[in-house]
Design a protein around this motif. Structure first.
Motif, short mmCIF file in Angstrom:
data_model
loop_
_atom_site.label_atom_id
_atom_site.label_comp_id
_atom_site.label_asym_id
_atom_site.label_seq_id
_atom_site.Cartn_x
_atom_site.Cartn_y
_atom_site.Cartn_z
N GLY A 61 33.57 -44.63 9.93
CA GLY A 61 32.55 -44.24 8.95
C GLY A 61 32.29 -42.74 8.92
O GLY A 61 31.38 -42.26 8.24
N GLY A 62 33.13 -41.96 9.64
CA GLY A 62 32.85 -40.55 9.85
C GLY A 62 33.04 -39.63 8.65
O GLY A 62 32.67 -38.45 8.72
N SER A 63 33.58 -40.14 7.55
CA SER A 63 33.75 -39.26 6.38
C SER A 63 32.40 -38.79 5.84
O SER A 63 32.29 -37.70 5.27
CB SER A 63 34.50 -39.97 5.26
OG SER A 63 35.76 -40.35 5.71
N ASP A 64 31.38 -39.61 6.01
CA ASP A 64 30.02 -39.18 5.62
C ASP A 64 29.67 -37.88 6.34
O ASP A 64 29.09 -36.96 5.77
CB ASP A 64 28.98 -40.23 6.02
CG ASP A 64 29.05 -41.50 5.17
OD1 ASP A 64 29.63 -41.45 4.08
OD2 ASP A 64 28.51 -42.52 5.62
N GLN B 139 30.70 -33.91 -3.18
CA GLN B 139 30.66 -35.34 -3.46
C GLN B 139 31.56 -36.07 -2.47
O GLN B 139 32.66 -35.62 -2.18
CB GLN B 139 31.19 -35.64 -4.88
CG GLN B 139 30.29 -35.08 -5.97
CD GLN B 139 30.69 -35.58 -7.35
OE1 GLN B 139 31.85 -35.85 -7.61
NE2 GLN B 139 29.71 -35.70 -8.24
N LYS B 140 31.05 -37.18 -1.96
CA LYS B 140 31.87 -37.97 -1.04
C LYS B 140 32.06 -39.37 -1.60
O LYS B 140 31.10 -40.01 -2.01
CB LYS B 140 31.21 -38.03 0.34
CG LYS B 140 32.04 -38.74 1.38
CD LYS B 140 31.54 -40.12 1.67
CE LYS B 140 32.55 -40.93 2.44
NZ LYS B 140 32.04 -42.23 2.87
N TYR B 141 33.30 -39.82 -1.63
CA TYR B 141 33.61 -41.16 -2.14
C TYR B 141 34.14 -42.03 -1.00
O TYR B 141 35.10 -41.66 -0.31
CB TYR B 141 34.64 -41.07 -3.28
CG TYR B 141 34.03 -40.43 -4.52
CD1 TYR B 141 33.32 -41.19 -5.43
CD2 TYR B 141 34.14 -39.06 -4.73
CE1 TYR B 141 32.74 -40.61 -6.55
CE2 TYR B 141 33.55 -38.46 -5.83
CZ TYR B 141 32.86 -39.23 -6.74
OH TYR B 141 32.27 -38.67 -7.82
N1 ASP Z 1 38.29 -44.42 7.01
C1 ASP Z 1 37.38 -44.34 8.12
C2 ASP Z 1 36.78 -45.70 8.41
O1 ASP Z 1 37.08 -46.65 7.72
C3 ASP Z 1 36.32 -43.29 7.90
C4 ASP Z 1 35.38 -43.56 6.75
O2 ASP Z 1 35.62 -44.44 5.94
O3 ASP Z 1 34.38 -42.83 6.64
O4 ASP Z 1 36.02 -45.81 9.34
#
Ligand code: ASP
Ligand code: MG
Length: 406
Positions: free
Chosen positions: A151-154, A6-8
């Motif tokens: 956005g890399g946590s995805d 799960q990713k939040y």
């Molecule tokens: N915290 C990082 C960002 O805001 C990575 C992510 O949220 O996936 O880009």
């Protein structure tokens, strides 16, 4: 027992209450008989604030240091979530990207995952721990910390799901799924129950900011189904996966738009070998990425060459192209920075005729001028006036009947 990653996202862990809410959702998934590995983003605007701080102390922050700094945002949220789970009586452990075995190349701020060694994650799971991994980060061969791009946590989540052979990756934010168009622009946009990897990839590449593109790429490569849903309700989300049922395949699935388009035309270029290379090689060397390129059919050996770039790159691109256009005998070099693009996307398009005709006819009826057209097998993109994007999206959404159920 199924393993679920799960990713939040940042909005789901924005404050203490929201972190506790996420912890309760994780417990629910566990108590339903699953094993859970969790990936988190940094809390809300943390990453933006860290970037701002870095630029307050240095005009050009050192890239290695900047990555270490940004990686701390996800460390904060992962530890807090582990603490919340402990206090609810559930054994949990937070791991940094490095501890979780996320190995990357050394391209600071945009590192790519080269390999995953999830031994430690597996060991902690065996001990009965819920493992919380800090997203967005990895480690190089030289033990330097890297980040994977905004956005890399995805991408961390899908990569871990692939590495652990999880049943699925569930990705939670404050939006409850993938819509036929951006719901903020078009309130009548409808949530999709499913979408294929390739359609999703075209959507995000052409302006739909729904999920990190590399997460979708990895999902497709390793066949990880990705459920996009909200952490604030139990609405059914959208499943990004391989097979989309027959009926759905024959329709346009979504309309993407992107207001970030600028156009350069090199006018009156002699049509001879080497001209395109003379223009595009120096642009590439200057690090400018080109999107659509159109060369007109030549008349009496003279042609025009048009291409688009992101608005922020227009000045740099003109600085490269203007002197070249003189030296290759072009008449002039003109630009337009007030453009945008709209795209219709759907795998069904490759098997059925008439989609382009319907798109162009719809734009004509709205009196919207098409400046450039680009296509892939499952996408048609029109470059238009930026000010007309909303009208175009609304008209296309209606013309392709996207407000009605699949
Ligand atoms: N915290 C990082 C960002 O805001 C990575 C992510 O949220 O996936 O880009
Ligand atoms: Mg974020």
């Amino acid at each position: 027992m199924a393993l679920i990653v799960q990713k939040y996202g940042g909005s789901s862990v924005a404050d203490a209450e929201k972190i506790k809410n996420v912890a309760r959702r994780i417990v629910r998934t566990k108590e339903a008989g699953n094993q859970v590995v969790v990936v988190v983003s940094a809390m809300a605007d943390t990453t933006d604030e860290l970037v701002k701080l870095a630029y307050q102390v240095a005009e050009h922050p050192h890239t290695r240091e900047l990555d270490v700094l940004l990686s701390t945002g996800e460390v904060v949220s992962s530890t807090l979530l582990a603490m919340a789970l402990h206090s609810m009586g559930h054994p949990a452990i937070s791991l940094s990207g490095a501890q979780a075995g996320i190995r990357t190349d050394a391209a600071f701020s945009k590192a790519r995952i080269t390999d995953i060694d999830p031994k430690r994650v597996a060991k902690e799971m065996e001990k009965g721990n819920i493992v919380i991994v800090a997203g967005f980060q990895g480690i190089t061969e030289d033990m330097d910390i890297t980040t994977l791009g905004r956005g890399g946590s995805d991408t961390t989540a899908v990569a871990l799901a692939a590495g652990l052979k999880a049943k699925a990756c569930e990705r939670y934010t404050d939006v409850d799924g993938i819509y036929t168009s951006d719901p903020r622009l078009l309130p009548e946009a409808r949530k999709l129950t499913e979408i294929s990897y390739e359609e999703m990839l075209e959507m995000v590449t052409y302006g739909f900011k729904a999920i990190h593109p590399r997460a979708v790429e990895l999902g497709e490569l390793f066949s990880v189904p990705i459920l996009v849903a909200s952490s604030f309700n139990d609405n059914p989300g959208t499943l990004i996966h391989k097979e989309v049922s027959m009926e759905v395949r024959n329709k346009v699935r979504g309309i993407a738009h992107d207001p970030d388009v600028a156009k350069i035309t090199v006018v009156g270029v002699p049509d001879q070998p080497g001209i395109a290379a003379a223009i595009f090689v120096p642009l590439a060397e200057a690090g400018i990425s080109i999107d659509t390129i159109v060369q007109n059919a030549s008349i009496e050996n003279i042609t025009d060459l048009t291409f688009t770039v992101a608005k922020s790159q227009l000045k740099g691109a003109m600085a490269v192209v203007e002197p070249i256009s003189g030296s290759i005998g072009a008449r002039e070099c003109v630009s337009d920075s007030k453009l945008g693009k709209v795209s219709i996307i759907g795998t069904g398009m490759q098997y059925a005729p008439g989609y382009a005709a319907r798109m162009f006819d719809t734009l004509k009826k709205e009196n919207i001028n098409i400046q450039l057209i680009a296509t892939s097998e499952i996408r048609i993109t029109c470059i238009i006036d930026e000010a007309r994007i909303k009208d175009a999206v609304r008209a296309l959404h209606r013309a392709f009947e996207l407000e009605t159920e699949d």
